[in-house]
Design a protein around this motif. Structure first.
Motif, mmCIF file in Angstrom:
data_model
loop_
_atom_site.group_PDB
_atom_site.id
_atom_site.type_symbol
_atom_site.label_atom_id
_atom_site.label_comp_id
_atom_site.label_asym_id
_atom_site.label_seq_id
_atom_site.Cartn_x
_atom_site.Cartn_y
_atom_site.Cartn_z
ATOM 1 N N PRO A 116 0.844 -1.194 0.000
ATOM 2 C CA PRO A 116 0.000 0.000 0.000
ATOM 3 C C PRO A 116 0.882 1.246 0.000
ATOM 4 O O PRO A 116 1.943 1.257 0.621
ATOM 5 N N ALA A 117 0.424 2.271 -0.713
ATOM 6 C CA ALA A 117 1.225 3.502 -0.796
ATOM 7 C C ALA A 117 1.167 4.242 0.537
ATOM 8 O O ALA A 117 0.135 4.257 1.198
ATOM 9 N N THR A 118 2.301 4.870 0.929
ATOM 10 C CA THR A 118 2.289 5.725 2.120
ATOM 11 C C THR A 118 1.649 7.064 1.773
ATOM 12 O O THR A 118 1.127 7.751 2.639
ATOM 13 N N ALA A 119 1.735 7.435 0.521
ATOM 14 C CA ALA A 119 1.115 8.677 0.056
ATOM 15 C C ALA A 119 0.993 8.591 -1.453
ATOM 16 O O ALA A 119 1.795 7.934 -2.111
ATOM 17 N N ARG A 120 -0.016 9.252 -1.973
ATOM 18 C CA ARG A 120 -0.197 9.287 -3.433
ATOM 19 C C ARG A 120 -0.070 10.742 -3.876
ATOM 20 O O ARG A 120 -0.766 11.617 -3.373
ATOM 21 N N ILE A 121 0.862 10.956 -4.805
ATOM 22 C CA ILE A 121 1.132 12.326 -5.277
ATOM 23 C C ILE A 121 0.712 12.428 -6.743
ATOM 24 O O ILE A 121 1.115 11.587 -7.557
ATOM 25 N N GLY A 122 -0.039 13.429 -7.070
ATOM 26 C CA GLY A 122 -0.370 13.705 -8.465
ATOM 27 C C GLY A 122 0.525 14.821 -8.970
ATOM 28 O O GLY A 122 0.667 15.849 -8.305
ATOM 29 N N VAL A 123 1.150 14.602 -10.112
ATOM 30 C CA VAL A 123 2.088 15.592 -10.657
ATOM 31 C C VAL A 123 1.544 16.115 -11.982
ATOM 32 O O VAL A 123 1.198 15.330 -12.868
ATOM 33 N N THR A 180 1.163 18.303 -7.004
ATOM 34 C CA THR A 180 2.276 19.214 -7.226
ATOM 35 C C THR A 180 2.483 19.333 -8.738
ATOM 36 O O THR A 180 1.710 18.781 -9.512
ATOM 37 N N TYR A 181 3.528 20.050 -9.139
ATOM 38 C CA TYR A 181 3.758 20.246 -10.576
ATOM 39 C C TYR A 181 5.250 20.250 -10.845
ATOM 40 O O TYR A 181 6.060 20.492 -9.957
ATOM 41 N N GLU A 182 5.598 19.938 -12.098
ATOM 42 C CA GLU A 182 7.018 19.880 -12.455
ATOM 43 C C GLU A 182 7.347 20.845 -13.583
ATOM 44 O O GLU A 182 8.435 20.807 -14.130
ATOM 45 N N LEU A 215 -9.921 20.681 -5.111
ATOM 46 C CA LEU A 215 -10.161 19.249 -4.912
ATOM 47 C C LEU A 215 -9.164 18.605 -3.947
ATOM 48 O O LEU A 215 -9.510 17.679 -3.222
ATOM 49 N N ARG A 216 -7.922 19.072 -3.975
ATOM 50 C CA ARG A 216 -6.855 18.483 -3.144
ATOM 51 C C ARG A 216 -5.850 19.575 -2.794
ATOM 52 O O ARG A 216 -5.711 20.551 -3.536
ATOM 53 N N PRO A 217 -5.072 19.385 -1.686
ATOM 54 C CA PRO A 217 -3.979 20.328 -1.433
ATOM 55 C C PRO A 217 -3.034 20.344 -2.625
ATOM 56 O O PRO A 217 -2.680 19.273 -3.150
ATOM 57 N N LEU A 218 -2.656 21.545 -3.067
ATOM 58 C CA LEU A 218 -1.751 21.671 -4.209
ATOM 59 C C LEU A 218 -0.581 22.555 -3.786
ATOM 60 O O LEU A 218 -0.772 23.694 -3.365
ATOM 61 N N LEU A 219 0.621 22.013 -3.859
ATOM 62 C CA LEU A 219 1.832 22.716 -3.415
ATOM 63 C C LEU A 219 2.948 22.491 -4.420
ATOM 64 O O LEU A 219 2.999 21.414 -5.003
ATOM 65 N N PRO A 220 3.857 23.469 -4.608
ATOM 66 C CA PRO A 220 3.962 24.793 -4.006
ATOM 67 C C PRO A 220 2.737 25.663 -4.297
ATOM 68 O O PRO A 220 1.993 25.398 -5.241
#
Ligand code: AMP
Length: 375
Positions: free
Chosen positions: A4-11, A70-72, A87-92
């Motif tokens: 199981p993932a510890t966290a899922r990050i969308g980039v 997040t974004y790249e 919809l979700r926390p977005l950082l930076p």
């Protein structure tokens, strides 16, 4: 069976930076899903949603498959991140992205924080270019206000005629016209700030650009005096604190003697921080993930003196690169094309002198006339 993932990050974005974020996240159990309109660099390695940044259904899917976003790349429409942030926390934070994607706003930010830059003027129509030369002198560098990167969307002008023709050559869009800086060298400082305001800087690196594209980097920058390093760190701290920034940010500076002029910032992991994968205790990629996920930061302390060379457009066969002593090869899985970043190679050395000589040897080995894209 998959852990199981510890966290899922969308980039947002699917280039090499997203790929390296995914690689850095793997040991921590972080799963990355990226959304990109282009062929992803991490194809087969990173879960991918192939869609445009304006496809609302795809953006909803990205959010549904992520805990944090997040974004790249900074070339993302503001409406896209504003929608996703509902919809979700977005950082930076979004203001960092919007500011860095607009060369006018970026200069305003630097000035509001007493961070010096080259003299510049804003160009909204062709005739504004007449008034530019007295401000900037010659040569002048003309850059599109938005959507410029890796030397694209900018021209060095050596006469008023060239300056006037820049309007059409750059497509008749708003521009920034700035003085050409006779810098001794370029340096950059990569820093990371956590959700609770802890801030750490990597050692500034010395960067060599060719045709506007980063070619090589030595970190720490050789013979960087303590006061200059401290000034660079102060500037990046001012920016991060003003924006209540979370994540990795890179600030590129021109150095002339003890003076530093800010050129631009990138609100993301950055090519001038790739050396941190092998040359620092925690890489910029791991620290970006730690920061946006609200985890403790890792140490940014460097070990040794790293040299990093980009593989641009072409490179020797992998077996040749692997035969270079100490070479750590990173290939991005991209199709070779002139001017395209295909990968990079890092060597960590023991001294500044060794770093300088290694850089020359590495560049000769990687960029030699026989170089050919045969990965
Ligand atoms: P930029 O897209 O603004 O980062 O510019 C890319 C590269 O072009 C920089 O890293 C410098 O090598 C060069 N450059 C940009 N602006 C200037 C300037 N005002 N004076 C001299 N060189 C510049």
């Amino acid at each position: 069976m998959q852990q199981p993932a510890t966290a899922r990050i969308g980039v947002l974005g699917g280039g090499q930076l997203a790929r390296m974020l995914a690689i850095a996240g793997a040991p921590l159990g972080v799963r990355v899903v990226q959304l990109t309109p282009d062929t992803p660099a991490g194809e087969g390695l990173v879960d991918t949603i192939g869609a445009s940044y304006t496809d609302r259904a795809a953006l909803r899917e990205l959010a549904a498959r992520s805990d944090t976003l997040t974004y790249e790349t900074e070339n993302i429409p503001a409406e896209t991140v504003e929608f996703l942030a509902t919809l979700r926390p977005l950082l930076p934070p979004i203001p960092a992205l919007v500011t860095a994607g607009d060369r006018w706003a970026e200069k305003d930010l630097f000035h509001s924080l007493d961070i010096p830059t080259a003299p510049f003027t804003r160009i909204t129509e062709q005739r504004d270019l007449h008034a530019a030369a007295p401000v900037t002198g010659m040569p002048a560098v003309v850059k599109t206000r938005r959507l410029g990167y890796d030397g694209r969307g900018q021209l060095v002008c050596r006469s008023e005629e060239e300056l006037l023709s820049a309007w059409e050559r750059l497509g008749g869009v708003p521009l920034l016209c700035e003085a050409w800086v006779p810098f001794q060298r370029e340096i950059s400082v990569v820093a990371v700030r956590s959700r609770n305001g802890e801030l750490q800087c990597y050692a500034p690196g010395e960067n060599t650009h060719e045709n506007g594209i980063l070619r090589a980097c030595i970190a720490p920058a050789p013979q960087l005096s303590q006061p200059v390093a401290a000034t660079a760190a102060t500037y990046v701290r001012r920016i991060m604190e003003a924006l209540d920034y979370v994540g990795v940010l890179a600030l590129e500076l021109f150095q002339h003697g003890d003076a530093l002029l800010a050129n631009e910032m990138a609100p993301r992991v950055h090519n001038t921080g790739h050396w941190t994968i092998e040359g620092a205790e925690s890489s910029q990629f791991e620290n970006h993930l730690r920061a946006v996920l609200g985890w403790p930061l890792g140490s940014t302390a460097h070990h040794g003196h790293a040299v990093m060379v980009n593989l641009i457009g072409t490179h020797p066969p992998l077996s040749e690169m692997l035969a270079i002593p100490g070479a750590r090869v990173h290939l991005y899985g991209k199709t070779a094309r002139p001017g395209r970043k295909l990968g990079h190679v890092t060597v960590v050395t023991r001294s500044e002198a060794e770093a300088r000589s290694t850089l020359a040897q590495l560049r000769a080995a990687l960029e030699g006339p026989e170089s050919e894209a045969r990965p």
